[in-house]
Motif scaffolding. Structure first.
Motif, PDB file in Angstrom:
ATOM      1  N   LEU A  21       0.819  -1.207   0.000  1.00 36.85           N
ATOM      2  CA  LEU A  21       0.000   0.000   0.000  1.00 36.85           C
ATOM      3  C   LEU A  21       0.856   1.262   0.000  1.00 36.85           C
ATOM      4  O   LEU A  21       0.521   2.253  -0.667  1.00 36.85           O
ATOM      5  N   MET A  22       1.976   1.232   0.708  1.00 34.59           N
ATOM      6  CA  MET A  22       2.869   2.390   0.703  1.00 34.59           C
ATOM      7  C   MET A  22       3.513   2.571  -0.675  1.00 34.59           C
ATOM      8  O   MET A  22       3.727   3.702  -1.117  1.00 34.59           O
ATOM      9  N   TRP A  25       0.955   4.279  -2.804  1.00 37.53           N
ATOM     10  CA  TRP A  25       0.865   5.690  -2.464  1.00 37.53           C
ATOM     11  C   TRP A  25       2.085   6.454  -2.977  1.00 37.53           C
ATOM     12  O   TRP A  25       1.963   7.580  -3.455  1.00 37.53           O
ATOM     13  N   VAL A  28       1.625   7.047  -6.686  1.00 41.18           N
ATOM     14  CA  VAL A  28       0.617   8.078  -6.947  1.00 41.18           C
ATOM     15  C   VAL A  28       1.128   9.453  -6.546  1.00 41.18           C
ATOM     16  O   VAL A  28       1.019  10.405  -7.322  1.00 41.18           O
ATOM     17  N   SER A  29       1.698   9.586  -5.364  1.00 42.29           N
ATOM     18  CA  SER A  29       2.098  10.915  -4.901  1.00 42.29           C
ATOM     19  C   SER A  29       3.371  11.403  -5.588  1.00 42.29           C
ATOM     20  O   SER A  29       3.397  12.497  -6.139  1.00 42.29           O
ATOM     21  N   SER A  59      -3.236  12.690  -4.477  1.00 38.61           N
ATOM     22  CA  SER A  59      -2.511  11.789  -3.583  1.00 38.61           C
ATOM     23  C   SER A  59      -3.192  11.699  -2.222  1.00 38.61           C
ATOM     24  O   SER A  59      -3.158  10.650  -1.580  1.00 38.61           O
ATOM     25  N   VAL A  62      -6.171   9.303  -2.705  1.00 37.85           N
ATOM     26  CA  VAL A  62      -5.675   7.932  -2.801  1.00 37.85           C
ATOM     27  C   VAL A  62      -5.248   7.439  -1.420  1.00 37.85           C
ATOM     28  O   VAL A  62      -5.509   6.285  -1.060  1.00 37.85           O
ATOM     29  N   PHE A  63      -4.624   8.284  -0.621  1.00 32.89           N
ATOM     30  CA  PHE A  63      -4.215   7.900   0.727  1.00 32.89           C
ATOM     31  C   PHE A  63      -5.418   7.493   1.569  1.00 32.89           C
ATOM     32  O   PHE A  63      -5.393   6.470   2.260  1.00 32.89           O
ATOM     33  N   LEU A  66      -6.660   4.179   0.408  1.00 40.05           N
ATOM     34  CA  LEU A  66      -5.761   3.123   0.857  1.00 40.05           C
ATOM     35  C   LEU A  66      -5.967   2.787   2.331  1.00 40.05           C
ATOM     36  O   LEU A  66      -5.785   1.635   2.738  1.00 40.05           O
ATOM     37  N   TYR A  70      -6.736  -0.887   3.599  1.00 37.70           N
ATOM     38  CA  TYR A  70      -5.952  -1.505   4.673  1.00 37.70           C
ATOM     39  C   TYR A  70      -6.861  -2.066   5.769  1.00 37.70           C
ATOM     40  O   TYR A  70      -6.640  -3.172   6.262  1.00 37.70           O
TER      41      TYR A  70
END
Length: 85
Positions: A21-22, A25, A28-29, A59, A62-63, A66, A70
């Protein structure tokens, strides 16, 4: 499987989820907001260039998404290893 082995397998899978997941991210970011900004700026969302939009707001969205992913993954993982109460 002993409790110690079960806990170790649980945390190994948990860390794998966190890293995946990180990584998403990060792509994306950093990727969409900085590296691929020029390519994405050919498209517009709400009058703003897409690269700018990802750097400023995309971003963050999306965070948050996510985080929900999670939570869902962890609920399934808790059930898999019997840690759901």
């Amino acid at each position: 499987m002993t409790d110690k082995e079960k806990a170790k397998a649980y945390w190994k899978e948990n860390i794998r989820y966190v890293l995946m997941l990180m990584f998403i991210w990060f792509i994306v970011s950093f990727g969409a907001g900085i590296l691929f900004k020029d390519s994405l700026n050919a498209f517009k969302i709400g009058g703003f260039k897409l690269g700018f939009w990802f750097a400023q707001q995309g971003s963050m969205y999306v965070f948050v998404i996510l985080i929900f992913i999670y939570v869902r993954l962890m609920n399934k993982l808790d059930k898999k290893y019997g840690y759901d109460a």
